[in-house]
Design an enzyme around this catalytic site. Structure first.
Site, PDB file in Angstrom:
ATOM      1  N   GLN A   1       0.851  -1.198   0.000  1.00  0.00           N
ATOM      2  CA  GLN A   1       0.000   0.000   0.000  1.00  0.00           C
ATOM      3  C   GLN A   1       0.881   1.239   0.000  1.00  0.00           C
ATOM      4  OE1 GLN A   1      -3.447  -0.566   3.013  1.00  0.00           O
ATOM      5  NE2 GLN A   1      -1.807  -1.859   3.740  1.00  0.00           N
ATOM      6  N   ASN A   2       2.190   1.030   0.161  1.00  0.00           N
ATOM      7  CA  ASN A   2       3.091   2.176   0.281  1.00  0.00           C
ATOM      8  C   ASN A   2       3.387   2.780  -1.082  1.00  0.00           C
ATOM      9  OD1 ASN A   2       3.131   1.638   2.957  1.00  0.00           O
ATOM     10  ND2 ASN A   2       5.163   0.703   2.976  1.00  0.00           N
ATOM     11  N   VAL A   3       3.562   4.083  -1.080  1.00  0.00           N
ATOM     12  CA  VAL A   3       3.868   4.791  -2.316  1.00  0.00           C
ATOM     13  C   VAL A   3       5.364   5.111  -2.407  1.00  0.00           C
ATOM     14  CG1 VAL A   3       1.523   5.661  -2.582  1.00  0.00           C
ATOM     15  CG2 VAL A   3       3.179   7.008  -1.269  1.00  0.00           C
TER      16      VAL A   3
ATOM     17  N   HIS B   1      -1.483   1.076  -4.440  1.00  0.00           N
ATOM     18  CA  HIS B   1      -1.903   2.472  -4.283  1.00  0.00           C
ATOM     19  C   HIS B   1      -1.033   3.431  -5.101  1.00  0.00           C
ATOM     20  CE1 HIS B   1      -4.028   1.547  -0.184  1.00  0.00           C
ATOM     21  NE2 HIS B   1      -4.712   1.136  -1.226  1.00  0.00           N
TER      22      HIS B   1
ATOM     23  N   CYS C   1      -1.664  11.901 -16.032  1.00  0.00           N
ATOM     24  CA  CYS C   1      -2.438  13.037 -16.550  1.00  0.00           C
ATOM     25  C   CYS C   1      -3.903  12.856 -16.171  1.00  0.00           C
ATOM     26  CB  CYS C   1      -2.296  13.131 -18.068  1.00  0.00           C
ATOM     27  SG  CYS C   1      -3.308  14.464 -18.764  1.00  0.00           S
TER      28      CYS C   1
ATOM     29  N   CYS D   1      -6.033  12.852 -19.704  1.00  0.00           N
ATOM     30  CA  CYS D   1      -6.054  11.766 -20.698  1.00  0.00           C
ATOM     31  C   CYS D   1      -5.589  10.423 -20.152  1.00  0.00           C
ATOM     32  CB  CYS D   1      -5.228  12.146 -21.923  1.00  0.00           C
ATOM     33  SG  CYS D   1      -3.442  11.962 -21.692  1.00  0.00           S
TER      34      CYS D   1
ATOM     35  N   GLY E   1       2.778  -4.393   9.032  1.00  0.00           N
ATOM     36  CA  GLY E   1       2.797  -2.939   9.233  1.00  0.00           C
ATOM     37  C   GLY E   1       1.619  -2.201   8.644  1.00  0.00           C
TER      38      GLY E   1
ATOM     39  N   GLU F   1       1.692  -3.540  16.841  1.00  0.00           N
ATOM     40  CA  GLU F   1       0.658  -3.777  17.860  1.00  0.00           C
ATOM     41  C   GLU F   1      -0.494  -4.493  17.153  1.00  0.00           C
ATOM     42  OE1 GLU F   1       0.017   0.358  18.650  1.00  0.00           O
ATOM     43  OE2 GLU F   1      -0.961   0.638  16.706  1.00  0.00           O
TER      44      GLU F   1
HETATM   45  P1  NAD Z   1      -1.363   3.068   8.846  1.00  0.00           P
HETATM   46  O1  NAD Z   1      -0.545   4.276   9.190  1.00  0.00           O
HETATM   47  O2  NAD Z   1      -2.835   3.187   8.901  1.00  0.00           O
HETATM   48  O3  NAD Z   1      -0.912   1.876   9.804  1.00  0.00           O
HETATM   49  C1  NAD Z   1       0.429   1.609  10.073  1.00  0.00           C
HETATM   50  C2  NAD Z   1       0.510   0.383  10.961  1.00  0.00           C
HETATM   51  O4  NAD Z   1       1.883   0.094  11.145  1.00  0.00           O
HETATM   52  C3  NAD Z   1      -0.123   0.555  12.353  1.00  0.00           C
HETATM   53  O5  NAD Z   1      -0.909  -0.571  12.659  1.00  0.00           O
HETATM   54  C4  NAD Z   1       1.112   0.635  13.278  1.00  0.00           C
HETATM   55  O6  NAD Z   1       0.875   0.024  14.528  1.00  0.00           O
HETATM   56  C5  NAD Z   1       2.133  -0.164  12.500  1.00  0.00           C
HETATM   57  N1  NAD Z   1       3.514   0.231  12.766  1.00  0.00           N
HETATM   58  C6  NAD Z   1       4.006   1.462  13.086  1.00  0.00           C
HETATM   59  N2  NAD Z   1       5.329   1.408  13.233  1.00  0.00           N
HETATM   60  C7  NAD Z   1       5.694   0.130  13.005  1.00  0.00           C
HETATM   61  C8  NAD Z   1       6.952  -0.570  13.035  1.00  0.00           C
HETATM   62  N3  NAD Z   1       8.103   0.053  13.302  1.00  0.00           N
HETATM   63  N4  NAD Z   1       6.952  -1.900  12.753  1.00  0.00           N
HETATM   64  C9  NAD Z   1       5.791  -2.558  12.481  1.00  0.00           C
HETATM   65  N5  NAD Z   1       4.581  -1.954  12.455  1.00  0.00           N
HETATM   66  C10 NAD Z   1       4.545  -0.624  12.709  1.00  0.00           C
HETATM   67  O7  NAD Z   1      -0.863   2.621   7.393  1.00  0.00           O
HETATM   68  P2  NAD Z   1      -1.525   1.689   6.300  1.00  0.00           P
HETATM   69  O8  NAD Z   1      -2.266   0.590   6.954  1.00  0.00           O
HETATM   70  O9  NAD Z   1      -0.446   1.401   5.342  1.00  0.00           O
HETATM   71  O10 NAD Z   1      -2.621   2.598   5.572  1.00  0.00           O
HETATM   72  C11 NAD Z   1      -2.430   3.946   5.338  1.00  0.00           C
HETATM   73  C12 NAD Z   1      -2.479   4.453   3.897  1.00  0.00           C
HETATM   74  O11 NAD Z   1      -1.547   5.550   3.815  1.00  0.00           O
HETATM   75  C13 NAD Z   1      -2.054   3.511   2.832  1.00  0.00           C
HETATM   76  O12 NAD Z   1      -3.018   3.577   1.853  1.00  0.00           O
HETATM   77  C14 NAD Z   1      -0.728   4.061   2.250  1.00  0.00           C
HETATM   78  O13 NAD Z   1      -0.816   4.148   0.837  1.00  0.00           O
HETATM   79  C15 NAD Z   1      -0.602   5.453   2.777  1.00  0.00           C
HETATM   80  N6  NAD Z   1       0.748   5.777   3.322  1.00  0.00           N
HETATM   81  C16 NAD Z   1       1.897   5.321   2.733  1.00  0.00           C
HETATM   82  C17 NAD Z   1       3.146   5.610   3.286  1.00  0.00           C
HETATM   83  C18 NAD Z   1       4.395   5.097   2.596  1.00  0.00           C
HETATM   84  O14 NAD Z   1       4.409   4.946   1.391  1.00  0.00           O
HETATM   85  N7  NAD Z   1       5.467   4.818   3.345  1.00  0.00           N
HETATM   86  C19 NAD Z   1       3.235   6.356   4.454  1.00  0.00           C
HETATM   87  C20 NAD Z   1       2.042   6.815   5.037  1.00  0.00           C
HETATM   88  C21 NAD Z   1       0.809   6.505   4.469  1.00  0.00           C
END
Ligand code: NAD
Length: 229
Positions: A88-90, A106, A114, A117, A172, A200
């Protein structure tokens, strides 16, 4: 050989210095999610949205993959198991750690899209509202990121991989954002074993067959070492 589908979220990049998404107070890097992560927010203030993602892109470029990203790449490279990482990370820390079978559901900070288009191109370090689309010349460049209210990428492929998996591991992620939050239920429904690795217990922790809680840089390398023992 086990087929393993691994879902990762912001928590895996937290120890690389990239802040997670704080669902509890609805703020992300001091911005309201509705302002910076929705198509409506972009329509209202494209300059703010581009600036927000320019900062995220710079933060990701300055960060390094951590031991958890590297452990997942090593699990794939070992070749004993068929590994697919769905993130889900960008940020691009998985690919920079060496993961190859990777789906950015994501989108990614390194891509531009764009809004007029649908053309895609590599994002420059700094995107501006005046950037013309290389295909249609419209000034509607946005980051190639899936915002709230938009459809995540490659879902059919992800669901097919989940159904065919032997093991689903969630790392995570808080279990707040659908459809990713539903993957554990989809996996269980298909008879796939499920494991949570998170700092957690997440929202969906009770749906997993097993869970290990702790920082990703500890619990992920420990789990990978056990898989390769
Ligand atoms: P979230 O922030 O909702 O949840 C993060 C989870 O990670 C929590 O449950 C937390 O307890 C846990 N966590 C925190 N530190 C940790 C560690 N050191 N080790 C293990 N677990 C840890 O994030 P999500 O569930 O990914 O959803 C949020 C949305 O935000 C996603 O759609 C994502 O695209 C976006 N996002 C992406 C990034 C990125 O690309 N790095 C950063 C922030 C948000």
């Amino acid at each position: 050989m086990a087929r393993i589908v691994i879902l990762t979220g912001a928590g895996i990049s937290a120890e690389s210095g990239i802040r997670t998404f704080r669902a509890a107070d609805g703020l992300w890097e001091d911005h309201r999610v509705e302002d910076v992560a929705t198509p409506e927010g972009f329509a209202r203030d494209p300059e703010l949205v581009l600036r927000f993602y320019n900062e995220r892109r710079a933060a990701a470029a300055a960060a390094e993959p951590n031991a958890a990203h590297r452990a997942l790449a090593a699990l794939e490279a070992d070749g004993r198991h068929e590994v697919l990482v769905v993130t889900q990370n960008v940020d691009d820390l998985h690919e920079r750690a060496g993961s190859r079978a990777l789906i950015h559901m994501h989108g990614t900070l390194t891509g531009a899209l764009c809004a007029a288009c649908g053309a895609r191109w590599p994002a420059p370090a700094v995107m501006r509202v005046t950037d013309p689309c290389p295909a249609c010349a419209a000034r509607a460049a946005r980051p190639d990121i899936v915002w709230f209210g938009e459809m995540p990428y490659r879902m059919e492929e992800i669901w097919a991989a989940l159904r065919a998996a032997d093991l689903f591991v969630s790392i995570g992620t808080s279990g707040n954002v659908y459809p990713a939050a539903g993957f554990v239920a989809d996996a269980r429904h298909a008879g796939v074993e499920t494991l949570e690795l998170n700092l957690e217990p997440s929202m969906g922790t009770r749906f997993f067959d097993a869970a290990r809680h702790g920082p990703a840089t500890q619990v992920v390398p420990d789990w990978v070492a056990a898989m390769l023992a």
